[in-house]
Design a protein around this motif. Structure first.
Motif, PDB file in Angstrom:
ATOM      1  N   SER A   1      42.882  41.461  42.466  1.00  0.00           N
ATOM      2  CA  SER A   1      42.371  42.624  41.755  1.00  0.00           C
ATOM      3  C   SER A   1      43.408  43.175  40.777  1.00  0.00           C
ATOM      4  O   SER A   1      43.066  43.614  39.670  1.00  0.00           O
ATOM      5  CB  SER A   1      41.942  43.713  42.743  1.00  0.00           C
ATOM      6  N   GLU A   2      44.679  43.141  41.166  1.00  0.00           N
ATOM      7  CA  GLU A   2      45.737  43.619  40.271  1.00  0.00           C
ATOM      8  C   GLU A   2      45.845  42.742  39.032  1.00  0.00           C
ATOM      9  O   GLU A   2      45.961  43.240  37.901  1.00  0.00           O
ATOM     10  CB  GLU A   2      47.081  43.633  41.003  1.00  0.00           C
ATOM     11  N   TYR A   3      45.827  41.426  39.227  1.00  0.00           N
ATOM     12  CA  TYR A   3      45.966  40.524  38.087  1.00  0.00           C
ATOM     13  C   TYR A   3      44.705  40.480  37.236  1.00  0.00           C
ATOM     14  O   TYR A   3      44.783  40.232  36.027  1.00  0.00           O
ATOM     15  CB  TYR A   3      46.381  39.126  38.555  1.00  0.00           C
ATOM     16  N   LEU A   4      43.540  40.753  37.825  1.00  0.00           N
ATOM     17  CA  LEU A   4      42.336  40.901  37.019  1.00  0.00           C
ATOM     18  C   LEU A   4      42.488  42.103  36.100  1.00  0.00           C
ATOM     19  O   LEU A   4      42.129  42.054  34.918  1.00  0.00           O
ATOM     20  CB  LEU A   4      41.107  41.082  37.921  1.00  0.00           C
ATOM     21  N   GLN A   5      43.024  43.194  36.645  1.00  0.00           N
ATOM     22  CA  GLN A   5      43.250  44.398  35.852  1.00  0.00           C
ATOM     23  C   GLN A   5      44.137  44.101  34.647  1.00  0.00           C
ATOM     24  O   GLN A   5      43.797  44.433  33.507  1.00  0.00           O
ATOM     25  CB  GLN A   5      43.905  45.479  36.717  1.00  0.00           C
ATOM     26  N   PHE A   6      45.272  43.444  34.889  1.00  0.00           N
ATOM     27  CA  PHE A   6      46.194  43.147  33.794  1.00  0.00           C
ATOM     28  C   PHE A   6      45.599  42.138  32.812  1.00  0.00           C
ATOM     29  O   PHE A   6      45.763  42.261  31.593  1.00  0.00           O
ATOM     30  CB  PHE A   6      47.514  42.616  34.346  1.00  0.00           C
ATOM     31  N   PHE A   7      44.905  41.120  33.338  1.00  0.00           N
ATOM     32  CA  PHE A   7      44.285  40.105  32.492  1.00  0.00           C
ATOM     33  C   PHE A   7      43.290  40.749  31.519  1.00  0.00           C
ATOM     34  O   PHE A   7      43.345  40.503  30.310  1.00  0.00           O
ATOM     35  CB  PHE A   7      43.582  39.074  33.380  1.00  0.00           C
TER      36      PHE A   7
ATOM     37  N   PHE B   1      51.548  29.587  23.193  1.00  0.00           N
ATOM     38  CA  PHE B   1      52.541  30.661  23.294  1.00  0.00           C
ATOM     39  C   PHE B   1      51.943  32.000  22.856  1.00  0.00           C
ATOM     40  O   PHE B   1      52.251  33.043  23.435  1.00  0.00           O
ATOM     41  CB  PHE B   1      53.772  30.337  22.449  1.00  0.00           C
ATOM     42  N   SER B   2      51.065  31.960  21.861  1.00  0.00           N
ATOM     43  CA  SER B   2      50.448  33.184  21.370  1.00  0.00           C
ATOM     44  C   SER B   2      49.539  33.832  22.400  1.00  0.00           C
ATOM     45  O   SER B   2      49.251  35.037  22.311  1.00  0.00           O
ATOM     46  CB  SER B   2      49.639  32.893  20.095  1.00  0.00           C
ATOM     47  N   ASN B   3      49.057  33.050  23.357  1.00  0.00           N
ATOM     48  CA  ASN B   3      48.152  33.566  24.385  1.00  0.00           C
ATOM     49  C   ASN B   3      48.721  33.410  25.790  1.00  0.00           C
ATOM     50  O   ASN B   3      47.978  33.512  26.773  1.00  0.00           O
ATOM     51  CB  ASN B   3      46.801  32.843  24.287  1.00  0.00           C
ATOM     52  N   SER B   4      50.018  33.175  25.894  1.00  0.00           N
ATOM     53  CA  SER B   4      50.625  32.837  27.182  1.00  0.00           C
ATOM     54  C   SER B   4      50.555  33.975  28.202  1.00  0.00           C
ATOM     55  O   SER B   4      50.403  33.727  29.402  1.00  0.00           O
ATOM     56  CB  SER B   4      52.092  32.411  26.988  1.00  0.00           C
ATOM     57  N   LEU B   5      50.638  35.216  27.751  1.00  0.00           N
ATOM     58  CA  LEU B   5      50.584  36.339  28.699  1.00  0.00           C
ATOM     59  C   LEU B   5      49.205  36.439  29.344  1.00  0.00           C
ATOM     60  O   LEU B   5      49.079  36.506  30.566  1.00  0.00           O
ATOM     61  CB  LEU B   5      50.940  37.646  27.997  1.00  0.00           C
ATOM     62  N   GLY B   6      48.161  36.434  28.518  1.00  0.00           N
ATOM     63  CA  GLY B   6      46.813  36.508  29.045  1.00  0.00           C
ATOM     64  C   GLY B   6      46.463  35.302  29.900  1.00  0.00           C
ATOM     65  O   GLY B   6      45.830  35.439  30.955  1.00  0.00           O
ATOM     66  N   LEU B   7      46.879  34.109  29.460  1.00  0.00           N
ATOM     67  CA  LEU B   7      46.594  32.896  30.226  1.00  0.00           C
ATOM     68  C   LEU B   7      47.263  32.934  31.599  1.00  0.00           C
ATOM     69  O   LEU B   7      46.664  32.542  32.599  1.00  0.00           O
ATOM     70  CB  LEU B   7      47.058  31.663  29.447  1.00  0.00           C
ATOM     71  N   THR B   8      48.506  33.405  31.653  1.00  0.00           N
ATOM     72  CA  THR B   8      49.217  33.470  32.930  1.00  0.00           C
ATOM     73  C   THR B   8      48.571  34.477  33.863  1.00  0.00           C
ATOM     74  O   THR B   8      48.367  34.208  35.056  1.00  0.00           O
ATOM     75  CB  THR B   8      50.696  33.837  32.702  1.00  0.00           C
ATOM     76  N   MET B   9      48.237  35.650  33.339  1.00  0.00           N
ATOM     77  CA  MET B   9      47.560  36.666  34.159  1.00  0.00           C
ATOM     78  C   MET B   9      46.222  36.132  34.666  1.00  0.00           C
ATOM     79  O   MET B   9      45.857  36.330  35.832  1.00  0.00           O
ATOM     80  CB  MET B   9      47.339  37.942  33.349  1.00  0.00           C
ATOM     81  N   GLY B  10      45.486  35.440  33.795  1.00  0.00           N
ATOM     82  CA  GLY B  10      44.203  34.886  34.188  1.00  0.00           C
ATOM     83  C   GLY B  10      44.347  33.810  35.241  1.00  0.00           C
ATOM     84  O   GLY B  10      43.553  33.732  36.192  1.00  0.00           O
ATOM     85  N   PHE B  11      45.375  32.970  35.109  1.00  0.00           N
ATOM     86  CA  PHE B  11      45.604  31.904  36.084  1.00  0.00           C
ATOM     87  C   PHE B  11      45.935  32.476  37.455  1.00  0.00           C
ATOM     88  O   PHE B  11      45.397  32.023  38.470  1.00  0.00           O
ATOM     89  CB  PHE B  11      46.743  30.995  35.616  1.00  0.00           C
ATOM     90  N   VAL B  12      46.815  33.478  37.504  1.00  0.00           N
ATOM     91  CA  VAL B  12      47.187  34.078  38.792  1.00  0.00           C
ATOM     92  C   VAL B  12      45.970  34.763  39.415  1.00  0.00           C
ATOM     93  O   VAL B  12      45.774  34.706  40.637  1.00  0.00           O
ATOM     94  CB  VAL B  12      48.350  35.075  38.632  1.00  0.00           C
ATOM     95  N   PHE B  13      45.149  35.402  38.580  1.00  0.00           N
ATOM     96  CA  PHE B  13      43.929  36.027  39.107  1.00  0.00           C
ATOM     97  C   PHE B  13      43.017  34.989  39.754  1.00  0.00           C
ATOM     98  O   PHE B  13      42.556  35.171  40.885  1.00  0.00           O
ATOM     99  CB  PHE B  13      43.168  36.739  37.985  1.00  0.00           C
TER     100      PHE B  13
ATOM    101  N   TRP C   1      38.257  46.023  42.920  1.00  0.00           N
ATOM    102  CA  TRP C   1      38.018  46.044  41.484  1.00  0.00           C
ATOM    103  C   TRP C   1      37.739  47.447  40.979  1.00  0.00           C
ATOM    104  O   TRP C   1      38.291  47.862  39.950  1.00  0.00           O
ATOM    105  CB  TRP C   1      36.844  45.125  41.142  1.00  0.00           C
ATOM    106  N   GLN C   2      36.889  48.192  41.694  1.00  0.00           N
ATOM    107  CA  GLN C   2      36.528  49.512  41.178  1.00  0.00           C
ATOM    108  C   GLN C   2      37.733  50.442  41.108  1.00  0.00           C
ATOM    109  O   GLN C   2      37.869  51.245  40.187  1.00  0.00           O
ATOM    110  CB  GLN C   2      35.380  50.127  42.009  1.00  0.00           C
ATOM    111  N   SER C   3      38.652  50.311  42.069  1.00  0.00           N
ATOM    112  CA  SER C   3      39.835  51.172  42.052  1.00  0.00           C
ATOM    113  C   SER C   3      40.770  50.802  40.906  1.00  0.00           C
ATOM    114  O   SER C   3      41.378  51.677  40.275  1.00  0.00           O
ATOM    115  CB  SER C   3      40.576  51.098  43.394  1.00  0.00           C
ATOM    116  N   GLU C   4      40.878  49.504  40.610  1.00  0.00           N
ATOM    117  CA  GLU C   4      41.738  49.060  39.510  1.00  0.00           C
ATOM    118  C   GLU C   4      41.185  49.518  38.162  1.00  0.00           C
ATOM    119  O   GLU C   4      41.926  49.990  37.294  1.00  0.00           O
ATOM    120  CB  GLU C   4      41.865  47.535  39.514  1.00  0.00           C
ATOM    121  N   PHE C   5      39.869  49.387  37.969  1.00  0.00           N
ATOM    122  CA  PHE C   5      39.264  49.802  36.712  1.00  0.00           C
ATOM    123  C   PHE C   5      39.388  51.308  36.512  1.00  0.00           C
ATOM    124  O   PHE C   5      39.632  51.785  35.395  1.00  0.00           O
ATOM    125  CB  PHE C   5      37.792  49.387  36.671  1.00  0.00           C
ATOM    126  N   LEU C   6      39.227  52.072  37.594  1.00  0.00           N
ATOM    127  CA  LEU C   6      39.377  53.522  37.502  1.00  0.00           C
ATOM    128  C   LEU C   6      40.811  53.892  37.146  1.00  0.00           C
ATOM    129  O   LEU C   6      41.058  54.799  36.333  1.00  0.00           O
ATOM    130  CB  LEU C   6      38.969  54.191  38.811  1.00  0.00           C
TER     131      LEU C   6
END
Length: 222
Positions: free
Chosen positions: A64-70, A125-137, A183-188
């Motif tokens: 849930s945390e990594y979904l939030q960041f992703f 490299f231009s999308n590495s942050l989002g890709l990493t967050m998505g992979f961990v999620f 999920w609901q707590s992370e989105f809030l």
């Protein structure tokens, strides 16, 4: 000096480790209490950490945390919130030009090596942050589903009911109850940070505007 320069990440890693140990100790006590009530045997902290019950509790929080960041990394490319420190200023939506992003022929001498690349390396490299967050999620979500299935089937067997498959568990109320309550707590929490940073201040924090900055200022941090 190196410790001071990395104090923020080290502090949170230390808090993470302390919280994880605390969760293991408290979880063991709770697990053993339930075992005694049910007439089962108790376990040590090491044994409890190896159980599916501990694994699912950890994994469901991680995913849930990594979904939030992703999601936050991706949606802030295109969506804005006027007055928030968590948003780009109005009119700057989108991925930005190569010159603004300092990539390709606009890369500087001290830019990361792949910033000057083209093709797949540039995209990666231009999308590495989002890709990493998505992979961990995704990895955490899968770990939660497998560990949750094992824990759920353990309960079913203790009740003399047949175990269920992974596919059945992923569609079960138990899985989605565990998932959606996180999920609901992370989105809030994200929505609260986005909106509250418009009107409230924390002097000296980069997550806040300077105290005297107008509420309408967007993307400004102090």
């Amino acid at each position: 000096m190196k410790i001071r320069q990395n104090a923020l990440s080290l502090a949170f890693l230390g808090l993470f480790a302390a919280a994880l140990v605390g969760q293991a100790i408290a979880g063991t006590a709770d697990y053993n209490d339930r075992q005694l009530v049910d007439g089962g045997s108790t376990v040590s902290v090491v044994q409890y950490v190896a159980t599916s019950e501990f694994a699912v509790d950890v994994a469901e929080n991680w995913q849930s945390e990594y979904l939030q960041f992703f999601l936050f990394v991706l949606v802030t490319v295109w969506l804005i919130q006027r007055g928030s420190t968590e948003s780009k200023p109005p009119g700057e939506e989108g991925a930005g030009s190569d010159e603004e992003q300092k990539v390709g022929r606009h890369a500087k001498a001290d830019s990361p090596a792949w910033a000057a690349e083209t093709g797949f390396r540039h995209w990666l490299f231009s999308n590495s942050l989002g890709l990493t967050m998505g992979f961990v999620f995704v990895a955490s979500w899968l770990a939660q589903s497998v560990a949750g299935m094992a824990a759920h089937n353990g309960e079913r067997l203790s009740e003399l009911r047949d175990p269920i498959s992974w596919g059945q568990y992923v569609l079960s109320p138990d899985f989605w109850s565990r998932t959606l309550q996180n999920w609901q707590s992370e989105f809030l929490a994200v929505a609260s940070m986005v909106v509250l940073s418009i009107y409230l201040r924390q002097r000296g924090s980069p997550e806040s505007k300077p105290v005297g900055e107008p509420h309408s200022s967007t993307g400004v941090s102090g």
